[in-house]
Design a protein around this motif. Structure first.
Motif, PDB file in Angstrom:
ATOM      1  N   ALA A 106       0.947  -0.984  -0.130  1.00 47.80           N
ATOM      2  CA  ALA A 106      -0.058  -0.044  -0.026  1.00 47.80           C
ATOM      3  C   ALA A 106       0.971   1.225   0.084  1.00 47.80           C
ATOM      4  CB  ALA A 106      -1.006   0.055   1.291  1.00 47.80           C
ATOM      5  N   LEU A 107       1.963   1.225   0.730  1.00 49.76           N
ATOM      6  CA  LEU A 107       2.873   2.421   0.756  1.00 49.76           C
ATOM      7  C   LEU A 107       3.531   2.705  -0.459  1.00 49.76           C
ATOM      8  CD1 LEU A 107       4.363   2.056   4.295  1.00 49.76           C
ATOM      9  CD2 LEU A 107       2.809   3.672   3.659  1.00 49.76           C
ATOM     10  N   ALA A 108       4.038   1.362  -1.357  1.00 52.62           N
ATOM     11  CA  ALA A 108       4.751   1.529  -2.404  1.00 52.62           C
ATOM     12  C   ALA A 108       3.633   2.044  -3.493  1.00 52.62           C
ATOM     13  CB  ALA A 108       5.224   0.248  -3.042  1.00 52.62           C
ATOM     14  N   VAL A 109       2.330   1.722  -3.677  1.00 53.22           N
ATOM     15  CA  VAL A 109       1.519   2.349  -4.621  1.00 53.22           C
ATOM     16  C   VAL A 109       1.358   3.935  -4.200  1.00 53.22           C
ATOM     17  CG1 VAL A 109      -0.927   2.323  -4.980  1.00 53.22           C
ATOM     18  CG2 VAL A 109       0.223   0.088  -4.616  1.00 53.22           C
ATOM     19  N   LEU A 110       1.271   4.332  -2.898  1.00 45.37           N
ATOM     20  CA  LEU A 110       1.323   5.661  -2.713  1.00 45.37           C
ATOM     21  C   LEU A 110       2.281   6.356  -3.297  1.00 45.37           C
ATOM     22  CD1 LEU A 110      -0.446   5.802   1.019  1.00 45.37           C
ATOM     23  CD2 LEU A 110      -1.326   6.565  -1.202  1.00 45.37           C
ATOM     24  N   GLU A 111       3.496   5.846  -2.903  1.00 47.07           N
ATOM     25  CA  GLU A 111       4.947   6.306  -3.416  1.00 47.07           C
ATOM     26  C   GLU A 111       4.648   6.449  -4.902  1.00 47.07           C
ATOM     27  OE1 GLU A 111       9.372   5.872  -1.949  1.00 47.07           O
ATOM     28  OE2 GLU A 111       8.363   4.090  -2.675  1.00 47.07           O
ATOM     29  N   ASP A 112       4.301   5.297  -5.732  1.00 52.15           N
ATOM     30  CA  ASP A 112       4.324   5.456  -7.088  1.00 52.15           C
ATOM     31  C   ASP A 112       3.456   6.791  -7.611  1.00 52.15           C
ATOM     32  OD1 ASP A 112       6.146   3.377  -7.175  1.00 52.15           O
ATOM     33  OD2 ASP A 112       4.737   1.988  -7.931  1.00 52.15           O
ATOM     34  N   GLU A 113       2.184   6.784  -7.059  1.00 49.04           N
ATOM     35  CA  GLU A 113       1.318   7.735  -7.204  1.00 49.04           C
ATOM     36  C   GLU A 113       1.919   9.211  -7.018  1.00 49.04           C
ATOM     37  OE1 GLU A 113      -2.477   6.682  -5.227  1.00 49.04           O
ATOM     38  OE2 GLU A 113      -2.858   5.097  -6.791  1.00 49.04           O
ATOM     39  N   THR A 114       2.565   9.394  -6.065  1.00 48.78           N
ATOM     40  CA  THR A 114       3.167  10.744  -5.567  1.00 48.78           C
ATOM     41  C   THR A 114       4.225  10.941  -6.719  1.00 48.78           C
ATOM     42  OG1 THR A 114       2.648  10.310  -3.286  1.00 48.78           O
ATOM     43  CG2 THR A 114       4.381  11.835  -4.070  1.00 48.78           C
ATOM     44  N   ILE A 115       4.921   9.980  -6.999  1.00 50.86           N
ATOM     45  CA  ILE A 115       5.888  10.298  -8.311  1.00 50.86           C
ATOM     46  C   ILE A 115       5.340  10.899  -9.550  1.00 50.86           C
ATOM     47  CG2 ILE A 115       7.625   8.918  -9.726  1.00 50.86           C
ATOM     48  CD1 ILE A 115       8.246   7.457  -6.992  1.00 50.86           C
ATOM     49  N   TYR A 116       4.193   9.951  -9.846  1.00 52.34           N
ATOM     50  CA  TYR A 116       3.570  10.284 -11.042  1.00 52.34           C
ATOM     51  C   TYR A 116       3.226  11.914 -10.671  1.00 52.34           C
ATOM     52  CZ  TYR A 116      -0.597  10.486 -14.265  1.00 52.34           C
ATOM     53  OH  TYR A 116      -1.217  11.087 -15.420  1.00 52.34           O
ATOM     54  N   PHE A 117       2.537  12.308  -9.889  1.00 46.22           N
ATOM     55  CA  PHE A 117       2.266  13.550  -9.872  1.00 46.22           C
ATOM     56  C   PHE A 117       3.364  14.693  -9.956  1.00 46.22           C
ATOM     57  CE2 PHE A 117      -2.225  11.865  -8.134  1.00 46.22           C
ATOM     58  CZ  PHE A 117      -2.750  12.326  -9.147  1.00 46.22           C
TER      59      PHE A 117
ATOM     60  N   ILE B 104       6.159  14.044 -11.442  1.00 40.67           N
ATOM     61  CA  ILE B 104       6.523  14.159 -12.775  1.00 40.67           C
ATOM     62  C   ILE B 104       5.908  15.280 -13.502  1.00 40.67           C
ATOM     63  CG2 ILE B 104       6.668  12.694 -14.984  1.00 40.67           C
ATOM     64  CD1 ILE B 104       7.691  10.624 -13.214  1.00 40.67           C
ATOM     65  N   LYS B 105       4.311  15.069 -13.380  1.00 38.85           N
ATOM     66  CA  LYS B 105       3.572  15.949 -14.138  1.00 38.85           C
ATOM     67  C   LYS B 105       3.784  17.436 -13.542  1.00 38.85           C
ATOM     68  CE  LYS B 105      -0.817  13.964 -15.419  1.00 38.85           C
ATOM     69  NZ  LYS B 105      -2.089  14.384 -15.622  1.00 38.85           N
ATOM     70  N   LEU B 106       4.323  17.655 -12.323  1.00 40.93           N
ATOM     71  CA  LEU B 106       4.496  18.925 -11.918  1.00 40.93           C
ATOM     72  C   LEU B 106       5.795  19.497 -12.347  1.00 40.93           C
ATOM     73  CD1 LEU B 106       3.677  21.314 -10.139  1.00 40.93           C
ATOM     74  CD2 LEU B 106       5.071  20.096  -8.148  1.00 40.93           C
ATOM     75  N   THR B 107       6.758  18.717 -12.651  1.00 45.29           N
ATOM     76  CA  THR B 107       8.097  18.826 -13.394  1.00 45.29           C
ATOM     77  C   THR B 107       7.886  19.286 -14.648  1.00 45.29           C
ATOM     78  OG1 THR B 107       9.159  17.570 -11.539  1.00 45.29           O
ATOM     79  CG2 THR B 107      10.230  17.961 -13.688  1.00 45.29           C
ATOM     80  N   ARG B 108       7.006  18.503 -15.188  1.00 48.74           N
ATOM     81  CA  ARG B 108       6.793  18.915 -16.822  1.00 48.74           C
ATOM     82  C   ARG B 108       6.080  20.334 -16.787  1.00 48.74           C
ATOM     83  NH1 ARG B 108       4.264  13.182 -18.243  1.00 48.74           N
ATOM     84  NH2 ARG B 108       6.319  12.229 -18.826  1.00 48.74           N
ATOM     85  N   ILE B 109       5.057  20.735 -15.849  1.00 45.68           N
ATOM     86  CA  ILE B 109       4.839  22.003 -16.066  1.00 45.68           C
ATOM     87  C   ILE B 109       5.868  22.894 -15.918  1.00 45.68           C
ATOM     88  CG2 ILE B 109       3.141  23.505 -14.839  1.00 45.68           C
ATOM     89  CD1 ILE B 109       1.406  21.023 -14.307  1.00 45.68           C
ATOM     90  N   LEU B 110       6.574  22.754 -14.681  1.00 49.85           N
ATOM     91  CA  LEU B 110       7.538  23.654 -14.192  1.00 49.85           C
ATOM     92  C   LEU B 110       8.712  23.780 -15.470  1.00 49.85           C
ATOM     93  CD1 LEU B 110       7.773  22.912 -10.410  1.00 49.85           C
ATOM     94  CD2 LEU B 110       6.843  24.987 -11.596  1.00 49.85           C
ATOM     95  N   SER B 111       8.673  22.820 -16.040  1.00 48.91           N
ATOM     96  CA  SER B 111      10.125  22.724 -17.311  1.00 48.91           C
ATOM     97  C   SER B 111       9.607  23.712 -18.314  1.00 48.91           C
ATOM     98  CB  SER B 111      10.585  21.427 -17.321  1.00 48.91           C
ATOM     99  OG  SER B 111       9.514  20.676 -18.016  1.00 48.91           O
ATOM    100  N   ASN B 112       8.216  24.017 -18.446  1.00 47.69           N
ATOM    101  CA  ASN B 112       7.632  24.495 -19.784  1.00 47.69           C
ATOM    102  C   ASN B 112       7.445  26.032 -19.547  1.00 47.69           C
ATOM    103  OD1 ASN B 112       7.572  22.134 -21.533  1.00 47.69           O
ATOM    104  ND2 ASN B 112       5.889  21.457 -20.738  1.00 47.69           N
ATOM    105  N   ASP B 113       6.965  26.494 -20.519  1.00 47.31           N
ATOM    106  CA  ASP B 113       6.625  28.097 -20.489  1.00 47.31           C
ATOM    107  C   ASP B 113       5.299  28.070 -19.739  1.00 47.31           C
ATOM    108  OD1 ASP B 113       6.863  30.577 -20.514  1.00 47.31           O
ATOM    109  OD2 ASP B 113       6.317  30.677 -22.555  1.00 47.31           O
ATOM    110  N   PHE B 114       5.187  28.900 -18.718  1.00 50.58           N
ATOM    111  CA  PHE B 114       3.691  28.893 -17.997  1.00 50.58           C
ATOM    112  C   PHE B 114       3.611  30.182 -17.469  1.00 50.58           C
ATOM    113  CE2 PHE B 114       6.897  27.563 -14.711  1.00 50.58           C
ATOM    114  CZ  PHE B 114       6.466  28.087 -13.675  1.00 50.58           C
TER     115      PHE B 114
END
Length: 127
Positions: free
Chosen positions: A19-30, A32-42
């Motif tokens: 259960a903790l590993a799943v939470l960790e994976d989901e947090t990583i997924y988000f 990565i999304k956040l990093t993509r936003i920050l690395s683009n022009d916004f």
């Protein structure tokens, strides 16, 4: 019968760790999304809110790490219990507390996930 109980305790601990590993994976997924936003022009007006989410994700990582450590401690405690004996009350209580903490962090993550998805939908509909 006690052997089955022992195997069940180990399986329960593995379930907590999963259960903790799943939470960790989901947090990583988000993150990565956040990093993509920050690395683009916004628009810079989004920066403050994005930093808030980044902080919340880092706090979630920290909490998951602490719970993973506790799950490791529980596993060590279970290894110390003789397979032919009943689980000591102290170990049962430790497991119950860990289960409760994991339930709380799951609920916290669900709120964070919903908040982040809503923010992305409203502010970055293309993502």
């Amino acid at each position: 019968m006690v052997q089955d109980n022992f195997d069940g305790r180990l399986a329960q601990n593995e379930s907590l760790k999963y259960a903790l590993a799943v939470l960790e994976d989901e947090t990583i997924y988000f993150k990565i999304k956040l990093t993509r936003i920050l690395s683009n022009d916004f628009e810079r007006s989004h920066l403050e809110q994005l930093e808030v989410f980044q902080h919340r994700f880092l706090k979630m990582d920290e909490q998951i790490g602490l719970l993973r450590h506790e799950a490791g401690e529980l596993q060590e405690a279970l290894k110390q219990v003789d397979k032919t004996t009943l689980e000591p009350e102290s170990v049962k209580e430790f497991r119950r507390m860990l289960e409760a903490k994991i339930d709380i962090i799951k609920d916290t993550f669900d709120i964070l996930s919903a908040d982040f998805k809503m923010y992305l939908h409203q502010s970055f509909p293309g993502i």
